[in-house]
Motif scaffolding. Structure first.
Motif, PDB file in Angstrom:
ATOM      1  N   VAL A 244      -7.435 -12.247  31.963  1.00 29.25           N
ATOM      2  CA  VAL A 244      -8.141 -12.035  33.231  1.00 29.25           C
ATOM      3  C   VAL A 244      -7.514 -10.877  33.996  1.00 29.25           C
ATOM      4  O   VAL A 244      -8.220  -9.996  34.510  1.00 29.25           O
ATOM      5  N   ALA A 245      -6.184 -10.847  34.073  1.00 30.20           N
ATOM      6  CA  ALA A 245      -5.499  -9.797  34.835  1.00 30.20           C
ATOM      7  C   ALA A 245      -5.780  -8.423  34.233  1.00 30.20           C
ATOM      8  O   ALA A 245      -6.009  -7.449  34.972  1.00 30.20           O
ATOM      9  N   GLU A 246      -5.784  -8.328  32.908  1.00 33.50           N
ATOM     10  CA  GLU A 246      -6.060  -7.044  32.265  1.00 33.50           C
ATOM     11  C   GLU A 246      -7.486  -6.602  32.544  1.00 33.50           C
ATOM     12  O   GLU A 246      -7.736  -5.426  32.835  1.00 33.50           O
ATOM     13  N   PHE A 247      -8.429  -7.532  32.443  1.00 32.48           N
ATOM     14  CA  PHE A 247      -9.833  -7.180  32.679  1.00 32.48           C
ATOM     15  C   PHE A 247     -10.053  -6.732  34.119  1.00 32.48           C
ATOM     16  O   PHE A 247     -10.649  -5.680  34.380  1.00 32.48           O
ATOM     17  N   VAL A 248      -9.580  -7.529  35.073  1.00 28.68           N
ATOM     18  CA  VAL A 248      -9.761  -7.176  36.483  1.00 28.68           C
ATOM     19  C   VAL A 248      -9.061  -5.858  36.817  1.00 28.68           C
ATOM     20  O   VAL A 248      -9.606  -5.015  37.536  1.00 28.68           O
ATOM     21  N   GLY A 249      -7.880  -5.664  36.250  1.00 29.50           N
ATOM     22  CA  GLY A 249      -7.156  -4.423  36.493  1.00 29.50           C
ATOM     23  C   GLY A 249      -7.895  -3.210  35.982  1.00 29.50           C
ATOM     24  O   GLY A 249      -7.915  -2.152  36.632  1.00 29.50           O
ATOM     25  N   GLU A 250      -8.546  -3.337  34.845  1.00 34.80           N
ATOM     26  CA  GLU A 250      -9.292  -2.221  34.279  1.00 34.80           C
ATOM     27  C   GLU A 250     -10.483  -1.828  35.164  1.00 34.80           C
ATOM     28  O   GLU A 250     -10.846  -0.657  35.225  1.00 34.80           O
TER      29      GLU A 250
END
Length: 253
Positions: A244-250
């Motif tokens: 989730v953190a990687e997706f939102v960060g992207e």
């Protein structure tokens, strides 16, 4: 909706599932608040939020937008588990200009058959006046509810002037249940980024849902967390939180 805010940066709203509260995604919040402002909410009829006798996804989506307005946020990312994922998807479809991206954990934009009759029966038949937490756990498990789910449900049990009561509005949830398992959001496709994370041992998101997902979320990404069921965020928190953190960060780049 009752909410708790932490962190700074682009806003992310975390939305729990049926029978839950804002603590359900607290582990994810700790990860996201390193780089984002995180808003954890109690969905109406849960936690400390208002009790509604009727709730459906258009009304719940409107409540999310009202929360953004209250916080003076022009937009936010939404992350939801189960029912919370359907709330997130409905909000993205109905108010696309306000939603930066959407993550749905182990849920599809689809109607589901009833799954919670045993839970409702167990909760309804519990004698709240003459119970203790231990005897309530015994009652729920003897009613056919598995121990992990029973422990989860009892997080909503609170002391009353006499005996106990539920933080959740059980009557309102029962009255609204048919609308919560349904899906009748008829809107233009959401063309921003979307992410569905499913549990490998769960049957909530299957091949039969693919066409419906792509029809409403054409830019969707999907991941499966093997060894996890419907409660993937609790069973595999490190993997779930990272995805989730990687997706939102992207999406913020």
């Amino acid at each position: 909706m009752h909410f708790v805010v932490s962190g700074e940066g682009q806003a992310v709203v975390l939305i729990h599932g049926l029978f839950g509260d804002l603590d359900n995604l607290k582990s994810l919040s700790h990860e996201l608040e390193k780089t984002h402002q995180v808003i954890r909410v109690d969905v109406p009829n849960h936690g400390l939020s208002e009790h509604w006798q009727q709730m459906d996804y258009p009304l719940l989506a409107e409540a999310v937008i009202q929360l953004l307005d209250t916080l003076d946020l022009s937009s936010a990312h939404l992350v939801g588990h189960s029912m919370g994922g359907k709330i997130a998807m409905a909000t993205a479809l109905l108010y696309p200009e306000r939603i930066d991206s959407v993550v749905a954990a182990d849920i599809a934009p689809a109607a589901y058959p009833p799954r919670h009759q045993t839970v409702f029966a167990g909760l309804n038949s519990l004698d709240l006046v003459n119970t203790t937490r231990n005897s309530a756990l015994v009652h729920l498990t003897e009613a056919g509810i598995d121990n992990a789910t029973a422990q989860f449900l009892l997080k909503s049990l609170r002391r009353a002037e006499v005996g106990f009561g539920w933080k959740m509005n059980l009557e309102g949830l029962i009255a609204s249940y048919d609308k919560l398992i349904a899906w009748d959001i008829d809107a233009a496709p959401y063309t921003k980024a979307a992410f569905i994370i499913r549990g490998g041992d769960s049957d909530y998101v299957g091949a039969e849902h693919k066409q419906g997902i792509l029809a409403q979320f054409p830019k969707v990404q999907a991941k499966t967390i093997n060894g996890a069921g419907h409660w993937l965020h609790a069973q595999k928190p490190e993997i779930f939180n990272r995805l989730v953190a990687e997706f939102v960060g992207e999406q913020g780049r």
